[in-house]
Design an enzyme around this catalytic site. Sequence first.
Site, PDB file in Angstrom:
ATOM      1  N   LYS A  71       0.442  -0.874   0.172  1.00  9.36           N
ATOM      2  CA  LYS A  71      -0.236   0.175  -0.165  1.00  9.36           C
ATOM      3  C   LYS A  71       1.133   1.360  -0.342  1.00  9.36           C
ATOM      4  CE  LYS A  71      -3.945  -2.730   1.903  1.00  9.36           C
ATOM      5  NZ  LYS A  71      -4.844  -2.907   3.036  1.00  9.36           N
ATOM      6  N   GLN A 115      -5.410  -1.707   9.497  1.00 12.55           N
ATOM      7  CA  GLN A 115      -5.415  -3.256   8.580  1.00 12.55           C
ATOM      8  C   GLN A 115      -5.458  -4.800   9.442  1.00 12.55           C
ATOM      9  OE1 GLN A 115      -3.760  -3.749   5.294  1.00 12.55           O
ATOM     10  NE2 GLN A 115      -4.027  -5.908   5.521  1.00 12.55           N
ATOM     11  N   ASP A 138     -11.260   1.912   3.673  1.00 11.67           N
ATOM     12  CA  ASP A 138     -12.330   0.413   3.081  1.00 11.67           C
ATOM     13  C   ASP A 138     -13.391   0.846   2.552  1.00 11.67           C
ATOM     14  OD1 ASP A 138      -9.719  -0.888   3.431  1.00 11.67           O
ATOM     15  OD2 ASP A 138      -9.642  -0.783   4.948  1.00 11.67           O
TER      16      ASP A 138
END
Length: 303
Positions: A71, A115, A138
């Site tokens: 990322k 995460q 997200d």
Amino acid sequence: MRSRVTLRQAQGPPGMTVNMTIIDGKAISAALKAEVKAKVEEIAASGSRVPHLVVVRVGEDPASVVYVRNKAKACDVCGIKNTTIILPEETPEEELLAKVRQLNADDSVDGILVQLPLPRHISEAKVIENIAREKDVDGFHPLNVAGLWQKTPHMSPCTPKGIMKLLEAIGVNPKGKRAVVIGRSNIVGLPVAKMLLDANATVTMCHTRTVNLPEVTRQAEILVVAAGHPHTVTADMVSPGVVVIDVGMDRDPETGALCGDVDFGPVAEKASAITPVPGGVGPMTIACLMENTVECFLNRHNN
Ligand code: NAD
């Protein structure tokens, strides 16, 4: 972006061939990242600071270490400012929530990603609902999920969004098609089924309680597989011409190599298009994360 491969059609008359596309997620995601980069350059040229994504990792889960690194790399490619915060495995839940609230209040931060998976002593649901909705890159916050289901403005979850972009890139319009989704997780199965439905496909969702899965999957013109087990879909389970999107990221039990949920070779012989693993859905997830970060920035600055 498409690799055209001519294969012998397994079930057709001898000598008959079909054109089969291996969907090149790497190339399609590179094109999307180039678009994001151009947007970031436009933002910078207007005199503004560039979008800023903060990724929080708790602990040393090996897969998470790789995902978080990838990322950061993608942010560098797109010109997005990125900060990775690494917290020890034993971080108390309250401390992580305090960090999230601090990032919510920080005006220089546009996107926050914690995460997953988190260590067992931390409630993922609590963490997700504490991320400010407008910084939820997200698309997991309950209000963003509600927006998807109610068709109101929302941040789309990255993997399902990436799958829809892959279909679009290869010219497959779900309208009127029979789509079958294996898996009903909040992260992949459920949202991708909703997106296919919104794109006017007729959608069937399958799960571990589905009776006679092969009978259902053989109906599919578009088959999305997100079960998390190798060999979930074998060649006898698909009809000729199907478009197969393999979301799985598994380890082959015999070789330990990264593989998907679909028996790639035999299924590819019958499919009209198929994603490889790696190099299919995975790169699209990260490219969509980049796009979502810029979207969060623009929403915050234009409102
Ligand atoms: P999950 O475990 O939360 O959900 C799996 C779903 O599949 C469940 O709904 C279960 O009922 C169903 N299922 C499992 N085995 C089945 C079977 N034999 N028949 C029918 N249904 C079955 O998993 P998830 O988070 O949705 O992830 C699924 C897979 O996708 C995993 O391999 C994961 O690593 C991968 N993944 C990849 C990306 C990416 O960016 N490429 C992103 C997210 C998840």
